[in-house]
Scaffold this motif. Structure first.
Motif, mmCIF file in Angstrom:
data_model
loop_
_atom_site.group_PDB
_atom_site.id
_atom_site.type_symbol
_atom_site.label_atom_id
_atom_site.label_comp_id
_atom_site.label_asym_id
_atom_site.label_seq_id
_atom_site.Cartn_x
_atom_site.Cartn_y
_atom_site.Cartn_z
ATOM 1 N N MET A 186 0.852 -1.187 0.000
ATOM 2 C CA MET A 186 0.000 0.000 0.000
ATOM 3 C C MET A 186 0.886 1.236 0.000
ATOM 4 O O MET A 186 1.826 1.326 0.796
ATOM 5 C CB MET A 186 -0.890 -0.032 1.235
ATOM 6 C CG MET A 186 -1.887 1.061 1.304
ATOM 7 S SD MET A 186 -3.090 0.736 2.602
ATOM 8 C CE MET A 186 -3.927 2.274 2.590
ATOM 9 N N PRO A 187 0.610 2.190 -0.868
ATOM 10 C CA PRO A 187 1.449 3.380 -0.912
ATOM 11 C C PRO A 187 1.324 4.190 0.369
ATOM 12 O O PRO A 187 0.299 4.179 1.037
ATOM 13 C CB PRO A 187 0.906 4.162 -2.116
ATOM 14 C CG PRO A 187 -0.473 3.669 -2.305
ATOM 15 C CD PRO A 187 -0.479 2.244 -1.823
ATOM 16 N N ARG A 188 2.388 4.871 0.730
ATOM 17 C CA ARG A 188 2.411 5.663 1.944
ATOM 18 C C ARG A 188 2.598 7.148 1.634
ATOM 19 O O ARG A 188 3.558 7.749 2.086
ATOM 20 C CB ARG A 188 3.530 5.181 2.860
ATOM 21 C CG ARG A 188 3.451 3.741 3.270
ATOM 22 C CD ARG A 188 2.331 3.446 4.198
ATOM 23 N NE ARG A 188 2.521 4.207 5.412
ATOM 24 C CZ ARG A 188 1.600 4.348 6.327
ATOM 25 N NH1 ARG A 188 0.428 3.792 6.166
ATOM 26 N NH2 ARG A 188 1.822 5.045 7.408
ATOM 27 N N PRO A 189 1.691 7.759 0.886
ATOM 28 C CA PRO A 189 1.844 9.191 0.640
ATOM 29 C C PRO A 189 1.588 9.983 1.916
ATOM 30 O O PRO A 189 0.855 9.538 2.804
ATOM 31 C CB PRO A 189 0.785 9.497 -0.416
ATOM 32 C CG PRO A 189 -0.229 8.440 -0.245
ATOM 33 C CD PRO A 189 0.508 7.228 0.245
ATOM 34 N N ARG A 190 2.172 11.106 2.017
ATOM 35 C CA ARG A 190 1.960 11.992 3.153
ATOM 36 C C ARG A 190 1.351 13.275 2.627
ATOM 37 O O ARG A 190 2.026 14.116 2.047
ATOM 38 C CB ARG A 190 3.265 12.276 3.885
ATOM 39 C CG ARG A 190 3.790 11.087 4.604
ATOM 40 C CD ARG A 190 2.858 10.752 5.756
ATOM 41 N NE ARG A 190 3.161 9.449 6.298
ATOM 42 C CZ ARG A 190 2.243 8.606 6.687
ATOM 43 N NH1 ARG A 190 0.969 8.899 6.590
ATOM 44 N NH2 ARG A 190 2.571 7.456 7.197
ATOM 45 N N LEU A 191 0.048 13.390 2.820
ATOM 46 C CA LEU A 191 -0.680 14.550 2.323
ATOM 47 C C LEU A 191 -0.694 15.648 3.378
ATOM 48 O O LEU A 191 -0.798 15.373 4.577
ATOM 49 C CB LEU A 191 -2.118 14.150 1.985
ATOM 50 C CG LEU A 191 -2.292 13.050 0.949
ATOM 51 C CD1 LEU A 191 -3.746 12.624 0.885
ATOM 52 C CD2 LEU A 191 -1.817 13.526 -0.397
ATOM 53 N N THR A 192 -0.650 16.875 2.932
ATOM 54 C CA THR A 192 -0.849 17.990 3.849
ATOM 55 C C THR A 192 -2.326 18.051 4.209
ATOM 56 O O THR A 192 -3.137 17.297 3.675
ATOM 57 C CB THR A 192 -0.417 19.309 3.184
ATOM 58 O OG1 THR A 192 -1.249 19.532 2.043
ATOM 59 C CG2 THR A 192 1.042 19.287 2.782
#
Length: 129
Positions: free
Chosen positions: A1-7
């Protein structure tokens, strides 16, 4: 699962875009079913709360109800002019408030658990071997 870090803003935009896409899918495949729309809202809320960065955790439970309202507008079933569309939106929001509360609760619980884990990691002293 991708681990993007969104603001915080990115998380809100992700949730709004996702819910508008869900509304489009519901319109095309399920004849504007608000039940299917509501059923797909908690997973989007969970994904938003999981992908927002730790500094912006508080924004997840705030942004997902806005995304629910933004997405329900095209499939709310209002007729006529602006007044009819507004009444359709208010009716859809009031009749499907359970899904709205469920998704918001999911996002709030995930954000709370993530924050507790972050605080717990900060309090544990590190041993130097």
């Amino acid at each position: 699962m991708p681990r993007p870090r969104l603001t915080g803003l990115g998380g809100g935009l992700f949730a709004c875009t996702s819910m508008v896409l869900v509304a489009g899918i519901c319109w095309l495949l399920f004849n504007s079913s608000l039940f299917v729309y509501g059923l797909l809202f908690p997973p989007v809320a969970a994904a938003t709360a999981l992908w927002v960065r730790p500094a912006d955790l508080i924004t997840a439970p705030i942004g997902v109800p806005i995304a629910f309202a933004a997405g329900v507008w095209p499939i709310s079933g209002g007729s006529g002019g602006f007044g009819g569309q507004l009444m359709g939106l208010v009716s859809a929001l009031s009749l499907h408030a359970g899904w709205l509360y469920a998704g918001t609760l999911v996002a709030a619980l995930i954000a709370l658990v993530r924050k507790a884990v972050l605080i717990g990691r900060r309090r544990i002293p590190r041993r130097v071997a």
